[in-house]
Scaffold this motif. Structure first.
Motif, PDB file in Angstrom:
ATOM      1  N   SER A   1      -4.782  20.736  13.810  1.00  0.00           N
ATOM      2  CA  SER A   1      -5.407  21.387  14.960  1.00  0.00           C
ATOM      3  C   SER A   1      -6.598  22.233  14.553  1.00  0.00           C
ATOM      4  CB  SER A   1      -4.384  22.251  15.708  1.00  0.00           C
ATOM      5  OG  SER A   1      -3.871  23.278  14.867  1.00  0.00           O
ATOM      6  N   VAL A   2      -6.521  22.885  13.393  1.00  0.00           N
ATOM      7  CA  VAL A   2      -7.623  23.723  12.916  1.00  0.00           C
ATOM      8  C   VAL A   2      -8.793  22.849  12.480  1.00  0.00           C
ATOM      9  CG1 VAL A   2      -8.332  25.405  11.174  1.00  0.00           C
ATOM     10  CG2 VAL A   2      -6.079  25.587  12.251  1.00  0.00           C
ATOM     11  N   PHE A   3      -8.504  21.795  11.731  1.00  0.00           N
ATOM     12  CA  PHE A   3      -9.573  20.893  11.317  1.00  0.00           C
ATOM     13  C   PHE A   3     -10.258  20.270  12.528  1.00  0.00           C
ATOM     14  CE2 PHE A   3     -11.212  16.677  10.348  1.00  0.00           C
ATOM     15  CZ  PHE A   3     -12.073  16.963   9.297  1.00  0.00           C
ATOM     16  N   ASP A   4      -9.480  19.814  13.495  1.00  0.00           N
ATOM     17  CA  ASP A   4     -10.066  19.171  14.678  1.00  0.00           C
ATOM     18  C   ASP A   4     -10.865  20.155  15.520  1.00  0.00           C
ATOM     19  OD1 ASP A   4      -9.190  16.680  14.057  1.00  0.00           O
ATOM     20  OD2 ASP A   4      -7.621  16.575  15.579  1.00  0.00           O
ATOM     21  N   TYR A   5     -10.452  21.425  15.560  1.00  0.00           N
ATOM     22  CA  TYR A   5     -11.244  22.424  16.279  1.00  0.00           C
ATOM     23  C   TYR A   5     -12.632  22.526  15.659  1.00  0.00           C
ATOM     24  CZ  TYR A   5     -13.188  26.882  17.682  1.00  0.00           C
ATOM     25  OH  TYR A   5     -14.048  27.855  18.135  1.00  0.00           O
ATOM     26  N   THR A   6     -12.703  22.511  14.339  1.00  0.00           N
ATOM     27  CA  THR A   6     -13.981  22.597  13.635  1.00  0.00           C
ATOM     28  C   THR A   6     -14.773  21.301  13.738  1.00  0.00           C
ATOM     29  OG1 THR A   6     -12.969  24.117  12.045  1.00  0.00           O
ATOM     30  CG2 THR A   6     -15.043  23.086  11.404  1.00  0.00           C
ATOM     31  N   ASP A   7     -14.109  20.202  13.545  1.00  0.00           N
ATOM     32  CA  ASP A   7     -14.753  18.905  13.407  1.00  0.00           C
ATOM     33  C   ASP A   7     -15.100  18.268  14.752  1.00  0.00           C
ATOM     34  OD1 ASP A   7     -15.399  16.788  11.334  1.00  0.00           O
ATOM     35  OD2 ASP A   7     -14.064  15.610  12.615  1.00  0.00           O
ATOM     36  N   GLY A   8     -14.378  18.632  15.797  1.00  0.00           N
ATOM     37  CA  GLY A   8     -14.473  17.925  17.063  1.00  0.00           C
ATOM     38  C   GLY A   8     -15.625  18.368  17.944  1.00  0.00           C
ATOM     39  N   ALA A   9     -15.777  17.663  19.044  1.00  0.00           N
ATOM     40  CA  ALA A   9     -16.811  17.957  20.036  1.00  0.00           C
ATOM     41  C   ALA A   9     -16.222  17.705  21.424  1.00  0.00           C
ATOM     42  CB  ALA A   9     -18.047  17.096  19.777  1.00  0.00           C
ATOM     43  N   ALA A  10     -17.079  17.667  22.432  1.00  0.00           N
ATOM     44  CA  ALA A  10     -16.605  17.597  23.813  1.00  0.00           C
ATOM     45  C   ALA A  10     -16.451  16.156  24.289  1.00  0.00           C
ATOM     46  CB  ALA A  10     -17.577  18.330  24.740  1.00  0.00           C
ATOM     47  N   ASP A  11     -15.525  15.978  25.225  1.00  0.00           N
ATOM     48  CA  ASP A  11     -15.313  14.704  25.910  1.00  0.00           C
ATOM     49  C   ASP A  11     -15.185  13.558  24.909  1.00  0.00           C
ATOM     50  OD1 ASP A  11     -15.678  15.183  29.035  1.00  0.00           O
ATOM     51  OD2 ASP A  11     -17.146  16.435  28.008  1.00  0.00           O
ATOM     52  N   ALA A  12     -16.046  12.550  25.021  1.00  0.00           N
ATOM     53  CA  ALA A  12     -15.994  11.393  24.120  1.00  0.00           C
ATOM     54  C   ALA A  12     -16.771  11.629  22.834  1.00  0.00           C
ATOM     55  CB  ALA A  12     -16.519  10.144  24.832  1.00  0.00           C
ATOM     56  N   GLU A  13     -17.316  12.822  22.649  1.00  0.00           N
ATOM     57  CA  GLU A  13     -18.054  13.227  21.445  1.00  0.00           C
ATOM     58  C   GLU A  13     -19.312  12.386  21.229  1.00  0.00           C
ATOM     59  OE1 GLU A  13     -15.465  13.746  18.071  1.00  0.00           O
ATOM     60  OE2 GLU A  13     -14.081  15.014  19.192  1.00  0.00           O
ATOM     61  N   ILE A  14     -19.902  11.946  22.334  1.00  0.00           N
ATOM     62  CA  ILE A  14     -21.118  11.124  22.263  1.00  0.00           C
ATOM     63  C   ILE A  14     -22.314  11.945  21.783  1.00  0.00           C
ATOM     64  CG2 ILE A  14     -22.772   9.794  23.659  1.00  0.00           C
ATOM     65  CD1 ILE A  14     -20.345   9.001  25.419  1.00  0.00           C
ATOM     66  N   SER A  15     -22.440  13.184  22.274  1.00  0.00           N
ATOM     67  CA  SER A  15     -23.578  14.027  21.869  1.00  0.00           C
ATOM     68  C   SER A  15     -23.625  14.212  20.365  1.00  0.00           C
ATOM     69  CB  SER A  15     -23.493  15.392  22.562  1.00  0.00           C
ATOM     70  OG  SER A  15     -23.782  15.300  23.928  1.00  0.00           O
ATOM     71  N   LEU A  16     -22.471  14.484  19.765  1.00  0.00           N
ATOM     72  CA  LEU A  16     -22.433  14.712  18.323  1.00  0.00           C
ATOM     73  C   LEU A  16     -22.755  13.425  17.565  1.00  0.00           C
ATOM     74  CD1 LEU A  16     -21.901  16.516  15.914  1.00  0.00           C
ATOM     75  CD2 LEU A  16     -19.453  16.023  16.155  1.00  0.00           C
ATOM     76  N   ARG A  17     -22.174  12.318  17.988  1.00  0.00           N
ATOM     77  CA  ARG A  17     -22.453  11.048  17.299  1.00  0.00           C
ATOM     78  C   ARG A  17     -23.919  10.664  17.414  1.00  0.00           C
ATOM     79  NH1 ARG A  17     -17.615   9.350  19.667  1.00  0.00           N
ATOM     80  NH2 ARG A  17     -18.723   8.012  21.142  1.00  0.00           N
ATOM     81  N   ARG A  18     -24.532  10.871  18.569  1.00  0.00           N
ATOM     82  CA  ARG A  18     -25.947  10.540  18.734  1.00  0.00           C
ATOM     83  C   ARG A  18     -26.819  11.382  17.816  1.00  0.00           C
ATOM     84  NH1 ARG A  18     -26.621  10.029  25.349  1.00  0.00           N
ATOM     85  NH2 ARG A  18     -25.764   7.916  25.543  1.00  0.00           N
ATOM     86  N   ALA A  19     -26.491  12.678  17.693  1.00  0.00           N
ATOM     87  CA  ALA A  19     -27.283  13.556  16.828  1.00  0.00           C
ATOM     88  C   ALA A  19     -27.199  13.095  15.379  1.00  0.00           C
ATOM     89  CB  ALA A  19     -26.808  14.998  16.965  1.00  0.00           C
ATOM     90  N   ARG A  20     -25.993  12.798  14.915  1.00  0.00           N
ATOM     91  CA  ARG A  20     -25.832  12.347  13.534  1.00  0.00           C
ATOM     92  C   ARG A  20     -26.457  10.972  13.322  1.00  0.00           C
ATOM     93  NH1 ARG A  20     -19.593  14.461  12.501  1.00  0.00           N
ATOM     94  NH2 ARG A  20     -20.152  16.657  12.166  1.00  0.00           N
ATOM     95  N   SER A  21     -26.345  10.126  14.330  1.00  0.00           N
ATOM     96  CA  SER A  21     -26.917   8.787  14.214  1.00  0.00           C
ATOM     97  C   SER A  21     -28.435   8.846  14.068  1.00  0.00           C
ATOM     98  CB  SER A  21     -26.545   7.955  15.446  1.00  0.00           C
ATOM     99  OG  SER A  21     -27.177   6.695  15.413  1.00  0.00           O
ATOM    100  N   LEU A  22     -29.084   9.741  14.803  1.00  0.00           N
ATOM    101  CA  LEU A  22     -30.541   9.834  14.704  1.00  0.00           C
ATOM    102  C   LEU A  22     -30.962  10.272  13.312  1.00  0.00           C
ATOM    103  CD1 LEU A  22     -33.243   9.537  16.094  1.00  0.00           C
ATOM    104  CD2 LEU A  22     -33.031  11.907  16.900  1.00  0.00           C
ATOM    105  N   PHE A  23     -30.262  11.226  12.733  1.00  0.00           N
ATOM    106  CA  PHE A  23     -30.571  11.622  11.356  1.00  0.00           C
ATOM    107  C   PHE A  23     -30.385  10.452  10.393  1.00  0.00           C
ATOM    108  CE2 PHE A  23     -29.863  16.152  12.663  1.00  0.00           C
ATOM    109  CZ  PHE A  23     -31.058  16.660  12.175  1.00  0.00           C
TER     110      PHE A  23
END
Length: 403
Positions: free
Chosen positions: A50-72
């Motif tokens: 639960s602690v790792f996922d709180y740090t590692d996770g994002a909102a909803d389907a986590e699309i915003s985070l994946r898009r940001a990392r994908s662009l880099f």
């Protein structure tokens, strides 16, 4: 036919160079970490799910985070060769003052859940490396204790505006009295994002002892021992809370805040003002017109609005629109020094990293944050050299191409 002979001991001896045995498990773990991704893997094994996922996770389907990392990942760097890069200087200017590296440690909530030393460990490491550190309103160490732990660090305080405005005034006064240099107002949290990992894990503050967490404790005994035998979990801004993060945000934060409220804030804070959470060119103009010294392009690490704009994509347009009237920083998706260099080349004055140093904190406490800072700094320096630039100011759009 190949002639063969038995090897002589004098020939074998130079090949048998064993490394000294390292008895400290934390040192062994951190020495094996060559990248932030390695620290992330170590963090996942060291902390409860639960602690790792709180740090590692994002909102909803986590699309915003994946898009940001994908662009880099998909951008292309364009090196200039036959340049003298025998000396590479990573220093830059942030808020008009020199900084040893072009990144700062971003504010993060509930940091003592990642490691029992929490914000104290982070600010001490930041002080050693000359990295500015921002304490969150939702931090788990008081303003005064962070100042005592890092008296020579560049310390900034991050503010969420509460429904009870007097609480914000008190926090700003305490930060000013404790010598914090700047105020960072986060503006993209009118309500909590839908963080499904936290809901599925039953993540709460403080952690509740359920059948699931008791079973998890059996595989992470050191983490639970440290949590239960060190000082009780406290917050920079409230004495206690029993519930989920989303419930806390919706209970305390003010969704009615508007641009006009910056006048109220300026009445209590006369130092540098950083506005974090800007996601459009127009909003960048508005907050600078209202007196912001720094604009941080951020979608909260993908933790608020899913499918939000990718800050790196927005960066060149905001830099052009502001025409130097304010510094422009960016975050979200940054996991290595090459990401930092790419953002600088596209016009950012500096960047902020959050998860990167938290992975280090979870993997090895203060020494883990040190390791994360060293990894990022070495990657920045190496990428600059390979691009053929000696200073941060030499970086420009000619060095990077977005897909």
């Amino acid at each position: 036919m190949t002639d063969r002979q038995l090897p002589r001991w004098s020939e074998l001896k130079p090949l048998l160079r064993g490394r000294p045995i390292e008895l400290d498990p934390t040192t062994r773990r951190l020495e094996r970490a060559l990248s932030i991704a390695d620290l992330r893997r170590a963090a996942r094994h060291r902390t409860p799910r639960s602690v790792f996922d709180y740090t590692d996770g994002a909102a909803d389907a986590e699309i915003s985070l994946r898009r940001a990392r994908s662009l880099f990942r998909r951008l292309e760097l364009r090196p200039s060769v036959l340049r003298d890069v025998s000396v590479v200087d990573t220093t830059t200017t942030m808020l008009g003052r020199p900084a040893s590296v072009p990144f700062a440690f971003a504010p993060t909530g509930f940091t003592r859940l990642m490691h029992h030393d929490g914000e104290r460990a982070v600010v001490r490491a930041a002080q050693r490396h000359g990295i500015p550190y921002t304490l969150s309103t939702m931090g788990t160490t008081t303003i005064e204790d962070v100042a005592a732990a890092g008296p020579d660090a560049r310390r900034w305080f991050q503010l969420y505006v509460w429904k009870d405005r007097s609480a914000g005034v008190d926090l700003m006064a305490r930060a000013k009295a404790a010598g914090f240099e700047a105020l960072m107002l986060t503006v993209d949290v009118p309500v909590a994002g839908a963080r499904f990992r936290d809901v599925r894990n039953g993540f709460s503050i403080p952690p509740s002892l359920t059948v699931k967490t008791v079973l998890d404790a059996a595989t992470h005994p050191a983490w639970w021992f440290n949590l239960l035998t060190t000082e009780p979990l406290t917050f920079a801004s409230l004495s206690s809370w029993d519930g989920t993060v989303a419930e806390l945000i919706d209970q305390l934060f003010d969704p009615s805040m508007t641009l006009a409220d910056l006048e109220w804030l300026r009445a209590s804070w006369d130092g540098p003002l950083i506005i974090k959470g800007i996601q459009t060119v127009e909003d960048a103009r508005r907050v600078v017109d209202a007196g912001a010294d720094v604009v941080v392009l951020s979608n909260h690490g993908g933790r608020q609005l899913d499918r939000a704009p990718v800050p790196l994509r927005l960066l060149p347009d905001v830099v052009d629109a502001l025409e130097g009237r304010a510094e422009v920083w960016t975050d979200t998706g940054i996991l290595n020094g090459t990401d930092i260099v790419a953002a600088l080349a596209l016009g950012a004055d500096a960047t902020m990293v959050g998860r990167a140093y938290l992975y280090g904190l979870m993997a090895g406490g203060e020494r883990g944050v040190d390791r994360a800072a060293k990894i990022l700094t070495a990657e920045v320096r190496r990428t600059m050299a390979l691009l053929g630039v000696r200073t941060v100011t030499e970086l420009g759009p000619q060095h990077v191409r977005l897909p």
